[in-house]
Motif scaffolding. Structure first.
Motif, PDB file in Angstrom:
ATOM      1  N   ASP A   1     -12.536  -8.944  -4.828  1.00 40.23           N
ATOM      2  CA  ASP A   1     -13.671  -9.623  -4.469  1.00 40.23           C
ATOM      3  C   ASP A   1     -13.499 -10.298  -3.094  1.00 40.23           C
ATOM      4  OD1 ASP A   1     -15.099  -9.038  -6.693  1.00 40.23           O
ATOM      5  OD2 ASP A   1     -14.881 -11.015  -7.588  1.00 40.23           O
ATOM      6  N   VAL A   2     -12.446 -10.855  -2.835  1.00 37.10           N
ATOM      7  CA  VAL A   2     -11.953 -11.789  -1.667  1.00 37.10           C
ATOM      8  C   VAL A   2     -12.140 -10.642  -0.440  1.00 37.10           C
ATOM      9  CG1 VAL A   2     -10.293 -12.611  -0.360  1.00 37.10           C
ATOM     10  CG2 VAL A   2     -10.890 -13.547  -2.488  1.00 37.10           C
ATOM     11  N   ILE A   3     -11.203  -9.526  -0.825  1.00 32.03           N
ATOM     12  CA  ILE A   3     -11.041  -8.267   0.238  1.00 32.03           C
ATOM     13  C   ILE A   3     -12.665  -8.034   0.726  1.00 32.03           C
ATOM     14  CG2 ILE A   3     -10.549  -5.961   0.478  1.00 32.03           C
ATOM     15  CD1 ILE A   3      -8.149  -7.642   0.885  1.00 32.03           C
ATOM     16  N   ARG A   4     -13.387  -7.659  -0.371  1.00 32.36           N
ATOM     17  CA  ARG A   4     -14.787  -7.277   0.190  1.00 32.36           C
ATOM     18  C   ARG A   4     -15.578  -8.261   0.814  1.00 32.36           C
ATOM     19  NH1 ARG A   4     -15.840  -3.058  -3.996  1.00 32.36           N
ATOM     20  NH2 ARG A   4     -14.036  -1.611  -3.059  1.00 32.36           N
ATOM     21  N   ALA A   5     -15.718  -9.459   0.392  1.00 34.26           N
ATOM     22  CA  ALA A   5     -16.172 -10.497   1.099  1.00 34.26           C
ATOM     23  C   ALA A   5     -15.640 -10.553   2.617  1.00 34.26           C
ATOM     24  CB  ALA A   5     -16.221 -11.847   0.411  1.00 34.26           C
ATOM     25  N   ALA A   6     -14.530 -10.279   2.662  1.00 38.52           N
ATOM     26  CA  ALA A   6     -14.029 -10.338   4.086  1.00 38.52           C
ATOM     27  C   ALA A   6     -14.165  -9.106   4.922  1.00 38.52           C
ATOM     28  CB  ALA A   6     -12.488 -10.716   4.035  1.00 38.52           C
ATOM     29  N   GLY A   7     -14.467  -8.030   4.403  1.00 35.03           N
ATOM     30  CA  GLY A   7     -14.969  -6.811   4.981  1.00 35.03           C
ATOM     31  C   GLY A   7     -13.746  -6.110   5.371  1.00 35.03           C
ATOM     32  N   LEU A   8     -12.642  -6.196   4.597  1.00 30.65           N
ATOM     33  CA  LEU A   8     -11.499  -5.788   4.779  1.00 30.65           C
ATOM     34  C   LEU A   8     -11.418  -4.598   3.935  1.00 30.65           C
ATOM     35  CD1 LEU A   8      -9.105  -8.599   5.079  1.00 30.65           C
ATOM     36  CD2 LEU A   8      -9.794  -7.348   7.104  1.00 30.65           C
ATOM     37  N   PRO A   9     -10.550  -3.605   4.402  1.00 30.99           N
ATOM     38  CA  PRO A   9     -10.173  -2.344   3.210  1.00 30.99           C
ATOM     39  C   PRO A   9      -9.529  -2.684   1.954  1.00 30.99           C
ATOM     40  CG  PRO A   9      -8.621  -2.224   5.094  1.00 30.99           C
ATOM     41  CD  PRO A   9      -9.599  -3.270   5.550  1.00 30.99           C
ATOM     42  N   TYR A  10     -10.249  -2.153   0.933  1.00 27.76           N
ATOM     43  CA  TYR A  10      -9.559  -2.209  -0.201  1.00 27.76           C
ATOM     44  C   TYR A  10      -8.614  -1.186  -0.413  1.00 27.76           C
ATOM     45  CZ  TYR A  10      -8.765  -2.615  -5.239  1.00 27.76           C
ATOM     46  OH  TYR A  10      -8.282  -2.297  -6.582  1.00 27.76           O
ATOM     47  N   LEU A  11      -7.239  -1.750  -0.600  1.00 29.54           N
ATOM     48  CA  LEU A  11      -6.104  -0.513  -0.663  1.00 29.54           C
ATOM     49  C   LEU A  11      -5.442  -1.142  -2.004  1.00 29.54           C
ATOM     50  CD1 LEU A  11      -4.958  -0.949   2.962  1.00 29.54           C
ATOM     51  CD2 LEU A  11      -6.327   0.810   1.942  1.00 29.54           C
ATOM     52  N   ALA A  12      -5.314  -0.059  -3.076  1.00 23.85           N
ATOM     53  CA  ALA A  12      -4.540  -0.393  -4.135  1.00 23.85           C
ATOM     54  C   ALA A  12      -3.785   0.777  -4.875  1.00 23.85           C
ATOM     55  CB  ALA A  12      -5.580  -1.194  -5.094  1.00 23.85           C
ATOM     56  N   GLU A  13      -2.679   0.365  -5.387  1.00 19.65           N
ATOM     57  CA  GLU A  13      -1.728   1.387  -6.044  1.00 19.65           C
ATOM     58  C   GLU A  13      -1.895   0.590  -7.559  1.00 19.65           C
ATOM     59  OE1 GLU A  13      -0.670   4.114  -5.431  1.00 19.65           O
ATOM     60  OE2 GLU A  13      -1.011   4.528  -3.294  1.00 19.65           O
ATOM     61  N   LEU A  14      -2.658   0.918  -8.498  1.00 19.79           N
ATOM     62  CA  LEU A  14      -2.549   0.291  -9.501  1.00 19.79           C
ATOM     63  C   LEU A  14      -1.653   0.855 -10.968  1.00 19.79           C
ATOM     64  CD1 LEU A  14      -5.746  -1.233  -9.651  1.00 19.79           C
ATOM     65  CD2 LEU A  14      -3.971  -2.230  -8.913  1.00 19.79           C
ATOM     66  N   ASN A  15      -0.879   2.029 -10.784  1.00 20.62           N
ATOM     67  CA  ASN A  15      -0.150   2.591 -11.469  1.00 20.62           C
ATOM     68  C   ASN A  15       1.405   2.568 -11.038  1.00 20.62           C
ATOM     69  OD1 ASN A  15       0.079   3.687 -14.113  1.00 20.62           O
ATOM     70  ND2 ASN A  15      -0.416   5.510 -13.268  1.00 20.62           N
ATOM     71  N   VAL A  16       1.815   1.473 -10.879  1.00 25.65           N
ATOM     72  CA  VAL A  16       3.339   1.123 -10.573  1.00 25.65           C
ATOM     73  C   VAL A  16       4.087   0.660 -11.542  1.00 25.65           C
ATOM     74  CG1 VAL A  16       4.567   0.310  -8.726  1.00 25.65           C
ATOM     75  CG2 VAL A  16       2.422   1.471  -8.069  1.00 25.65           C
ATOM     76  N   GLN A  17       5.203   1.240 -11.980  1.00 33.97           N
ATOM     77  CA  GLN A  17       5.992   0.559 -12.943  1.00 33.97           C
ATOM     78  C   GLN A  17       7.101   0.231 -12.733  1.00 33.97           C
ATOM     79  OE1 GLN A  17       4.551  -0.164 -15.961  1.00 33.97           O
ATOM     80  NE2 GLN A  17       2.758   0.967 -16.000  1.00 33.97           N
ATOM     81  N   ASP A  18       8.083   1.149 -12.078  1.00 34.62           N
ATOM     82  CA  ASP A  18       9.430   0.743 -11.929  1.00 34.62           C
ATOM     83  C   ASP A  18       9.652   0.939 -10.540  1.00 34.62           C
ATOM     84  OD1 ASP A  18       9.077   3.439 -11.423  1.00 34.62           O
ATOM     85  OD2 ASP A  18      10.599   3.895 -13.163  1.00 34.62           O
ATOM     86  N   TYR A  19      11.033   0.846 -10.141  1.00 36.99           N
ATOM     87  CA  TYR A  19      11.560   0.667  -8.706  1.00 36.99           C
ATOM     88  C   TYR A  19      11.087   2.015  -8.004  1.00 36.99           C
ATOM     89  CZ  TYR A  19      14.439   1.250  -4.608  1.00 36.99           C
ATOM     90  OH  TYR A  19      14.785   1.528  -3.316  1.00 36.99           O
ATOM     91  N   LEU A  20      11.197   2.978  -8.695  1.00 37.11           N
ATOM     92  CA  LEU A  20      11.012   4.355  -8.204  1.00 37.11           C
ATOM     93  C   LEU A  20       9.587   4.494  -7.748  1.00 37.11           C
ATOM     94  CD1 LEU A  20      13.328   6.714  -9.906  1.00 37.11           C
ATOM     95  CD2 LEU A  20      13.524   6.062  -7.396  1.00 37.11           C
ATOM     96  N   SER A  21       8.717   4.250  -8.670  1.00 36.33           N
ATOM     97  CA  SER A  21       7.150   4.486  -8.545  1.00 36.33           C
ATOM     98  C   SER A  21       6.851   3.589  -7.497  1.00 36.33           C
ATOM     99  CB  SER A  21       6.359   4.509  -9.701  1.00 36.33           C
ATOM    100  OG  SER A  21       6.686   3.255 -10.514  1.00 36.33           O
ATOM    101  N   THR A  22       7.426   2.326  -7.252  1.00 36.33           N
ATOM    102  CA  THR A  22       6.807   1.359  -6.274  1.00 36.33           C
ATOM    103  C   THR A  22       7.235   1.816  -5.017  1.00 36.33           C
ATOM    104  OG1 THR A  22       7.774  -0.511  -7.932  1.00 36.33           O
ATOM    105  CG2 THR A  22       7.382  -0.964  -5.737  1.00 36.33           C
ATOM    106  N   ARG A  23       8.478   2.462  -4.924  1.00 38.23           N
ATOM    107  CA  ARG A  23       8.878   3.085  -3.661  1.00 38.23           C
ATOM    108  C   ARG A  23       7.953   4.027  -3.367  1.00 38.23           C
ATOM    109  NH1 ARG A  23      14.780   5.323  -3.393  1.00 38.23           N
ATOM    110  NH2 ARG A  23      13.877   7.111  -4.484  1.00 38.23           N
ATOM    111  N   ALA A  24       7.657   4.980  -4.124  1.00 33.53           N
ATOM    112  CA  ALA A  24       6.769   6.149  -3.935  1.00 33.53           C
ATOM    113  C   ALA A  24       5.368   5.624  -3.373  1.00 33.53           C
ATOM    114  CB  ALA A  24       6.408   6.934  -5.046  1.00 33.53           C
ATOM    115  N   ALA A  25       5.027   4.530  -4.089  1.00 36.79           N
ATOM    116  CA  ALA A  25       3.494   3.981  -3.578  1.00 36.79           C
ATOM    117  C   ALA A  25       3.766   3.381  -2.127  1.00 36.79           C
ATOM    118  CB  ALA A  25       3.178   3.112  -4.804  1.00 36.79           C
ATOM    119  N   LEU A  26       4.711   2.690  -1.886  1.00 34.86           N
ATOM    120  CA  LEU A  26       4.933   2.081  -0.781  1.00 34.86           C
ATOM    121  C   LEU A  26       4.975   2.914   0.447  1.00 34.86           C
ATOM    122  CD1 LEU A  26       6.979  -1.168  -1.219  1.00 34.86           C
ATOM    123  CD2 LEU A  26       4.470  -1.065  -1.396  1.00 34.86           C
ATOM    124  N   ASP A  27       5.912   3.782   0.193  1.00 33.08           N
ATOM    125  CA  ASP A  27       6.049   4.911   1.180  1.00 33.08           C
ATOM    126  C   ASP A  27       4.655   5.571   1.901  1.00 33.08           C
ATOM    127  OD1 ASP A  27       9.003   4.380   1.577  1.00 33.08           O
ATOM    128  OD2 ASP A  27       9.382   6.266   0.372  1.00 33.08           O
TER     129      ASP A  27
END
Lengths: 334, 334
Positions: free
Chosen positions: A205-231
DNA sequence: GAATGAATTGGAATCGATTCCATTCTTTGC
DNA sequence: GCAAAGAATGGAATCGATTCCAATTCATTC
């Protein structure tokens, strides 16, 4: 030769040994009103000699309270929930009550099993952090009060204590924007979880209101998937400049990835987590977080439960506890 | 109009509703052997309609198991013990057993109360991390098996699973000496605790054998007392060059003090902790520690308990689990 | 179709503590 | 010294599920 089996002594054994009736022994156990000093002594001696302890089972059969409450949490190892369990434990102790601890592992099926097991034990009350698919019918027939915490029950009639997840995520995102970040990645783990949804929504809601791009990775569980998502978001033309973590393990994972990739916090990428953790202020740099008042939430839930058990009304609503933005430097604050 | 009180339905209510005898309902609940398909259906329907759950109290009154074990630990919030609780919980689940959780806060009096409360509930077994002054007589009359973990019971007859505290402290100290440190400060908290004593002894034995000065501050609890203790040894002519922490919170406190005082780890002072912790490898530098196999210890204790409950012999002795030196750089390893 | 054995079913005692009620034993007042 | 009030005590029913044992129904076979 007198007794065949070396089983647990019962009230009647005490009565026989003291040469009195069962009713008298019962009176002694329960405060000793209307018992002469002489018999009191005799009975107490017999209790000592036999090592007698009244059976809670027999007592609760006669309708007495079990002096036991149930607590179902996703995991005992999770620091948030173990802190909550400790606080609830504490309140229970103040009421001379024991806690039957059960772990649901966020699995609705297991949650059902545990609730059944608790019902059979005739607990006096239940504190529950329900799974996303908790079944309202389960507790329909339950004759004890129920309080939820951290997450609400599908059936709105259950009083609930939780943190302001939506407001916290909003405050977090606003804080990042205020500090000049514009490409904020939101990472999260359990999409179906109530808390996750609220936090993602607040952020969005805040991102939208500010007109910024909404970026999300919502299926991150452990260290490995976090790294993959961030990369995925740390290279290329469209690099992110901040990360907002929906729950605390992810904050730590993201921190590790950033360190490993030698990305300066907060110079290159800012980091902000939801939920405080033990060493957040000992890391380099210290990590800013949204802090939930865990102990207060748990205590509140427990106190509400005991009030309800004593037939005091506590209302049916949802109690939202304020969260706090703790700034430590990982978002470029001064 | 039929029933006055809306109380919990009992077996007899089911029997009446299904038009059968109590014994038949009991058979249905317990597997439904020797029950015709027709009556089975009738009874199951009645159970559903009434929302009936058998009373564990009535069952255990007839001598059945309570399917409940007790667990007494010093604190639920302590990461070591909450990890242990989670592991025990897990094993219990495999045996369809619930865990009655009680916290002793290391107070013998409270431990006694909790044991009494558990005895009254006729638990099937008990897992206990005893206080330093646990009373052997308490459990004399108990008719259920007991297993201790992390610390032994004064009465040697209780099987116990714990870490090799002595060996771990020796290995830790030898490691520091091997890396060239000679003025090692040992800091610890609860002097009367068994684990503390073993660790201090292991450390001291090695120090003595190496002909090095034995330096210790064994009454350190929180951050402030840690800082006071360290300050005493970080100035003057006789400065220390390494710190060995007896338990994990102290390691974190010591780390904080060193950072705050801008003392380089491990260049000026090395740091080594007993007991691993979540972010030990994320700190700057990562902290070397002696790691105890928490989960293995707890699982082992729980498995031994269930074996004993099934009348399998597990021996009377003390099982010592090997600890592991995890080198991360805080002691100048490469 | 009757007899034999097997499968179902219900009655009633049992587990241990509580509690109502009736009874016995003390006091106390006059 | 005696009655009435009160304290102390025991008997027995009760809570809910289990289980032994007896009774009944059912199926099977000659």
């Amino acid at each position: 030769m007198t007794k065949k089996t070396a089983s647990v002594p019962a009230l009647m054994d005490v009565a026989r040994r003291a040469g009195v009736g069962a009713a008298t022994v019962s009176r002694v156990i329960n405060g000793g009103q209307n018992v002469s000093t002489k018999t009191l002594a005799k009975v107490q001696a017999a209790i000592q000699e036999l090592g007698y302890h009244p059976s809670q089972a027999a007592r609760s059969l006669k309708g007495a309270k079990t002096k036991t409450i149930g607590l179902i949490i996703p995991s005992v190892a999770d620091p948030f929930f173990s802190a909550a369990a400790a606080a609830i434990q504490e309140v229970a102790l103040e009421h001379e009550t024991l806690v039957l601890l059960a772990a649901s592992d966020n699995q609705p099926a297991r949650e059902r099993e545990q609730i059944t097991a608790l019902i059979q034990r005739r607990i006096d009350g239940l504190i529950l952090a329900p799974t996303y698919a908790a079944e309202p019918t389960m507790l329909q027939h339950a004759k004890f009060p129920v309080i939820c915490f951290d997450r609400p029950f599908p059936d709105k009639a259950v009083p609930t204590v939780l943190a302001d997840n939506y407001g916290g995520a909003k405050a977090a995102t606003e804080h990042l924007i205020r500090n000049g970040y514009e490409r904020i990645l939101c990472i999260g783990g359990d999409a179906p979880l109530f808390t996750s949804q609220k936090r993602v929504k607040g952020h969005r809601d805040v991102i939208r209101a500010a007109g910024l791009p909404y970026l999300a990775e919502l299926n991150v569980q452990d260290y490995l998937s976090t790294r993959a998502a961030l990369d995925r978001h740390l290279a290329g033309r469209q690099k992110i400049d901040a990360i907002f973590c929906i729950k605390n393990e992810l904050t730590v994972h993201a921190y590790r990835v950033l360190r490993e990739r030698r990305i300066a916090i907060p110079r290159s990428v800012a980091l902000l987590g939801f939920d405080d953790f033990e060493l957040a202020d000992a890391l380099e740099p210290p990590i800013s977080v949204i802090r939930q008042p865990v102990v207060e939430i748990a205590r509140k839930a427990a106190e509400m439960l005991f009030k309800t058990m004593e037939h005091e009304s506590v209302g049916k609503g949802m109690i939202t506890m304020r969260v706090e933005l703790v700034t430590r430097g990982s978002c470029g604050e001064q």
